[in-house]
Enzyme design. Structure first.
Site, short mmCIF file in Angstrom:
data_model
loop_
_atom_site.label_atom_id
_atom_site.label_comp_id
_atom_site.label_asym_id
_atom_site.label_seq_id
_atom_site.Cartn_x
_atom_site.Cartn_y
_atom_site.Cartn_z
N PHE A 186 0.83 -1.20 0.00
CA PHE A 186 0.00 0.00 0.00
C PHE A 186 0.87 1.25 0.00
O PHE A 186 2.05 1.22 0.36
CB PHE A 186 -0.95 0.01 1.21
CG PHE A 186 -0.24 0.07 2.54
CD1 PHE A 186 0.01 1.29 3.16
CD2 PHE A 186 0.16 -1.09 3.20
CE1 PHE A 186 0.66 1.36 4.39
CE2 PHE A 186 0.80 -1.05 4.42
CZ PHE A 186 1.05 0.18 5.02
N CYS A 187 0.27 2.36 -0.43
CA CYS A 187 0.93 3.67 -0.45
C CYS A 187 -0.14 4.74 -0.33
O CYS A 187 -1.32 4.42 -0.13
CB CYS A 187 1.78 3.84 -1.71
SG CYS A 187 0.85 3.66 -3.24
N THR A 188 0.22 5.99 -0.48
CA THR A 188 -0.70 7.09 -0.20
C THR A 188 -1.92 7.07 -1.12
O THR A 188 -3.07 7.02 -0.66
CB THR A 188 0.01 8.44 -0.33
OG1 THR A 188 1.16 8.44 0.50
CG2 THR A 188 -0.92 9.59 0.09
#
Length: 313
Positions: A186-188
């Site tokens: 996951f990331c922003t």
């Protein structure tokens, strides 16, 4: 390409749109001038990156202005399916508008990775908790260390990178030997995971997943009482960070090192507005801090003059 920005209409809610789309843009250089002109005409501020592989950025403005820019982008061949995520801000979170030409819209520095050829499986925010709660799943936060420091998902691995360029080396050294294990990344907003999951798949990992829409979409869609998110999510504008429901959180930005500073860190004797914080105090000299103080005083003076000009208009 830096362009001057018009002052937003007073008392008009500010819409913040985060967007990216991978596409093969044949002549991305030619797209820059008309896009920059439109943003200025509409009073939009923020940053948009154009590369042969697509577009990425975050912009802010009035409802009608954001709609106009999004319509312009979606009229470009290859960007018709561009998606975006919206939040709001109490005040304009950017100082100017920039439309920049880049080699990559998110820089990993691995030339043979093409998200259009193969990425991990998308997981909707509503299904994310089930995936990362499985004890067999390896959960990886692909963001940088200063972002992870103020918030992440429970049990996630922090690669402790300072830039996304370091992520491929981290994977090689991480020692994840069982390439059939489920890996959830996951990331922003989702863009780093497009390349990170494509990289993992290219290296032979078989069951790679990533959070569709990123942390921002999760915080928007998943009720706080059901959330496995802990802390705040760093965003790359003057809001600094958001939390559940995409509400602005209590972190502020250190003007010396650009790291987020929590309320607890703001109470530290090492924190001085505009000059230092616990992240950078010991790595900077007193001469550095005096230079930062002068810069901060000038910024406050410029802001006061701009506000006075608005009131006189």
């Amino acid at each position: 390409m830096k362009t001057p920005a018009k002052t937003p209409v007073p008392n008009q809610p500010v819409v913040v749109a985060a967007l990216y789309h991978f596409a093969r843009l044949a002549d991305h250089e030619a797209l820059q001038p008309p896009l920059a002109d439109l943003c200025v005409q509409q009073g939009v501020r923020g940053t948009l990156l154009l590369a042969r592989e697509g577009v990425n950025g975050t912009i802010a403005g009035s409802r009608s202005a954001i709609d106009a820019v999004l319509a312009h982008l979606r009229a470009i061949p290859g960007l018709e399916a561009l998606e975006h995520k919206e939040s709001s801000a109490h005040r304009m979170p950017f100082r100017r508008m920039k439309v920049r030409l880049k080699k990559e819209i998110v820089t990993m520095g691995v030339p043979d990775i093409d998200p259009l050829e193969g990425v991990g499986a998308y997981v909707d925010p509503e299904d994310w908790n089930k995936l990362i709660s499985d004890p067999d799943t390896i959960v990886i936060d692909t963001r940088n260390d200063y972002e992870v420091g103020i918030g992440t998902f429970k049990g996630a691995v922090n690669p402790e990178t300072s830039t996304f360029r370091e992520f491929p080396d981290w994977v090689e050294k991480a020692g994840i030997e069982d390439k059939s294990k489920p890996i959830a990344m996951f990331c922003t907003g989702g863009i780093r995971c497009e390349k990170a999951t494509a990289f993992m798949r290219a290296r032979g990992y078989e069951n790679v997943y990533h959070l569709k829409g990123g942390i921002l979409k999760y915080l928007e869609n998943v009720p706080e009482e059901e959330s496995l998110w802990q802390g705040s999510c760093f965003v790359f504008d003057e809001r600094v960070a958001v939390t559940h429901g995409l509400r602005e959180s209590d972190e502020i930005l250190c003007r010396a090192c650009r790291n987020p500073v929590t309320p607890e860190e703001q109470a530290s004797p090492l924190y001085e507005e505009g000059a230092s914080c616990p992240h950078c105090y010991h790595s900077r000299s007193e001469e550095d801090r005096e230079r930062f103080r002068m810069r901060h005083r000038q910024m406050l003076a410029d802001r006061a003059a701009a506000n006075a000009g608005t009131e006189d208009a």
